[in-house]
Design a protein around this motif. Sequence first.
Motif, mmCIF file in Angstrom:
data_model
loop_
_atom_site.group_PDB
_atom_site.id
_atom_site.type_symbol
_atom_site.label_atom_id
_atom_site.label_comp_id
_atom_site.label_asym_id
_atom_site.label_seq_id
_atom_site.Cartn_x
_atom_site.Cartn_y
_atom_site.Cartn_z
ATOM 1 N N LEU A 261 25.869 -53.981 -0.971
ATOM 2 C CA LEU A 261 25.377 -52.491 -0.352
ATOM 3 C C LEU A 261 24.569 -51.638 -0.892
ATOM 4 C CD1 LEU A 261 27.362 -50.070 1.096
ATOM 5 C CD2 LEU A 261 28.128 -49.569 -1.781
ATOM 6 N N ASN A 262 23.683 -51.159 0.295
ATOM 7 C CA ASN A 262 22.365 -51.062 -0.165
ATOM 8 C C ASN A 262 20.677 -52.271 -0.578
ATOM 9 O OD1 ASN A 262 22.795 -48.001 0.452
ATOM 10 N ND2 ASN A 262 23.454 -47.974 -1.664
ATOM 11 N N ALA A 263 21.591 -53.487 -0.776
ATOM 12 C CA ALA A 263 20.647 -54.242 -0.987
ATOM 13 C C ALA A 263 19.589 -54.412 0.169
ATOM 14 C CB ALA A 263 21.578 -55.992 -1.011
ATOM 15 N N GLU A 264 19.972 -54.797 1.436
ATOM 16 C CA GLU A 264 18.695 -54.677 2.220
ATOM 17 C C GLU A 264 17.533 -53.306 2.014
ATOM 18 O OE1 GLU A 264 21.648 -51.121 3.144
ATOM 19 O OE2 GLU A 264 21.624 -53.884 3.695
ATOM 20 N N LEU A 265 17.775 -52.023 1.409
ATOM 21 C CA LEU A 265 16.463 -51.081 0.932
ATOM 22 C C LEU A 265 15.809 -51.821 0.425
ATOM 23 C CD1 LEU A 265 18.991 -48.200 0.704
ATOM 24 C CD2 LEU A 265 17.194 -49.138 2.549
#
Length: 337
Positions: A261-265
């Motif tokens: 979760l939110n790792a792409e950021l």
Amino acid sequence: MENKEVKKQNFFLRAIPYFDKYGILLLLFLMITALHFLQPDVFLSWRNITNVFKQISWQSMLALGVFIVIVTAGIDLSVGSIMMLSLMVLAITSKAGAAWYIVITIPIIMGALCGMVNGFGITILRMPHPFIMTLGTLYIFRGTGNLISGGVPISGFTEEVRFLGNGRIDLTWLGLEESQYLPVSVILIAVVFFSMWAFLNHTRTGKWIYAIGGNPNAARAAGINVNKILVIVYSLCGLLAGFGALILAGRADSGYPNAGLNAELDAIAACIIGGASFFGGRGTVLGVFVGVMIMGILRNGLNLMDVSSFWQQVLIGTIIVFAVYIDVLRKDLGTRK
């Protein structure tokens, strides 16, 4: 007086290429030195160094995948969701009693297929920007992962499945203590990053990827099949997210809905800090690794100093804005030349 000013200006102009090339390594060195000074007995201990590499292991896979995409002047917001879906598929396959070699292959195949969906969607549907397609698949892939798992964690993997994320290489034969081991994930990182460096710098397809990022119209005019290369790029990005899922499965011994979760950021941040350009056609594999290390060391050091996670977010956000601003200045300087 005027000659001194001219010499000073010329010195800075000559120094810019070196700072551009080695500045990120200098930043990493200064950060390690400062944190060692603040935490002299803890930060550079074997245990803490090992923890840093464990923490960045799966994140480095996502960052490397996003980097390839950014080189083409694209973006992939779905890598965290691809990793989560790949992890849940791995968990379900493992729970069904499949052989370990099937279980460890499944997430890699699933990641590549998800990346292929992004690539075909961007090219065939002629999306105005990859942001749109990958924003949609961010929700699609994560929703699919929750649907097939019922939104609940699935744990309990075999040792073979956990090997890449949790395995240890004994170093007692070097005279070190039993606690001073080398994580298997470190070897995997080295192999994958070296392979990607060789692919991007010593293959025709790799050079085409940089060419597309530099000028897609010129690449088409030169006879490069841009759509085909973009499908390959996004498929590789998804495949690396599948590797990230495999490492995370070993670390957590569980497939869970909030994975990635939110790792792409964080992945995008590591690429930009490492010198990749949103304008495309620029960046190195080494820079990505250093960017991931800076993110990991920064978080680790701030945690050791018991700094609030909210302040960590503020600091990391500030670094990202500063890194992008440097990228803009670099582009302006190149235009003036």
